[in-house]
Motif scaffolding. Structure first.
Motif, mmCIF file in Angstrom:
data_model
loop_
_atom_site.group_PDB
_atom_site.id
_atom_site.type_symbol
_atom_site.label_atom_id
_atom_site.label_comp_id
_atom_site.label_asym_id
_atom_site.label_seq_id
_atom_site.Cartn_x
_atom_site.Cartn_y
_atom_site.Cartn_z
ATOM 1 N N ALA A 178 7.305 -1.977 13.286
ATOM 2 C CA ALA A 178 7.218 -1.217 12.046
ATOM 3 C C ALA A 178 8.337 -0.182 12.027
ATOM 4 N N ASP A 179 8.872 0.066 10.844
ATOM 5 C CA ASP A 179 9.928 1.056 10.670
ATOM 6 C C ASP A 179 9.422 2.442 11.047
ATOM 7 N N VAL A 180 10.256 3.226 11.726
ATOM 8 C CA VAL A 180 9.881 4.583 12.126
ATOM 9 C C VAL A 180 10.621 5.658 11.342
ATOM 10 N N VAL A 181 11.520 5.243 10.434
ATOM 11 C CA VAL A 181 12.328 6.204 9.690
ATOM 12 C C VAL A 181 11.739 6.492 8.319
ATOM 13 N N GLY A 182 11.299 5.456 7.615
ATOM 14 C CA GLY A 182 10.759 5.634 6.271
ATOM 15 C C GLY A 182 11.841 5.598 5.214
ATOM 16 N N GLY A 183 11.543 6.201 4.083
ATOM 17 C CA GLY A 183 12.507 6.195 2.985
ATOM 18 C C GLY A 183 12.601 4.828 2.348
ATOM 19 N N ASP A 184 13.827 4.399 2.084
ATOM 20 C CA ASP A 184 14.046 3.116 1.423
ATOM 21 C C ASP A 184 14.114 1.935 2.392
ATOM 22 N N ALA A 232 0.827 -1.213 0.000
ATOM 23 C CA ALA A 232 0.000 0.000 0.000
ATOM 24 C C ALA A 232 0.858 1.259 0.000
ATOM 25 N N THR A 233 0.339 2.298 -0.612
ATOM 26 C CA THR A 233 1.030 3.591 -0.610
ATOM 27 C C THR A 233 0.359 4.596 0.322
ATOM 28 N N ASP A 234 -0.907 4.399 0.617
ATOM 29 C CA ASP A 234 -1.643 5.284 1.518
ATOM 30 C C ASP A 234 -1.148 5.088 2.952
ATOM 31 N N PRO A 235 -0.764 6.154 3.653
ATOM 32 C CA PRO A 235 -0.211 6.002 5.011
ATOM 33 C C PRO A 235 -1.144 5.285 5.994
ATOM 34 N N ALA A 236 -2.425 5.549 5.938
ATOM 35 C CA ALA A 236 -3.354 4.899 6.870
ATOM 36 C C ALA A 236 -3.446 3.403 6.582
ATOM 37 N N THR A 237 -3.499 3.045 5.324
ATOM 38 C CA THR A 237 -3.549 1.627 4.957
ATOM 39 C C THR A 237 -2.258 0.933 5.357
ATOM 40 N N ARG A 238 -1.124 1.584 5.122
ATOM 41 C CA ARG A 238 0.171 1.015 5.495
ATOM 42 C C ARG A 238 0.247 0.774 6.998
ATOM 43 N N ALA A 239 -0.214 1.739 7.769
ATOM 44 C CA ALA A 239 -0.198 1.585 9.230
ATOM 45 C C ALA A 239 -1.090 0.424 9.658
#
Length: 100
Positions: free
Chosen positions: A47-53, A13-20
């Protein structure tokens, strides 16, 4: 010695809410295996807290030996968790290594 089983996933998913929600779903399903799958010695999911790659979700679990890892992976409760996980991820990586 024991085996440390590390698995990381990239979420689809790309949507932040769906990803969470997907990350929380992975965590809750895997954490629910503790006490159900006797072979698990310890298990952490985050879950990763940094993001990016970075990879999005990680599992770190300890087992007595490779045979215990195999029994864990074949367990019906783990298989059910895997069905959900495969439905929300785009990639997976895994490493199993000896821990003194």
């Amino acid at each position: 010695m024991s085996i440390r089983h590390v698995v990381s996933w990239k979420l689809s998913a790309t949507d932040p809410a769906t990803r969470a929600g997907d990350a929380a779903g992975i965590a809750s399903r895997l954490e629910a295996l503790v006490g159900v799958v006797a072979e698990i010695r310890s298990l952490r999911v985050g879950a990763d807290v940094v993001g990016g790659d970075n990879w999005d979700v990680v599992l770190i679990a300890d087992f007595d030996d490779l045979a215990a890892v195999a029994r864990y992976q074949a367990h019906p409760a783990h298989q059910a968790a895997g069905t959900f996980i495969r439905s929300v991820v785009s990639a997976k990586m895994a490493v199993d290594f000896l821990v003194p």
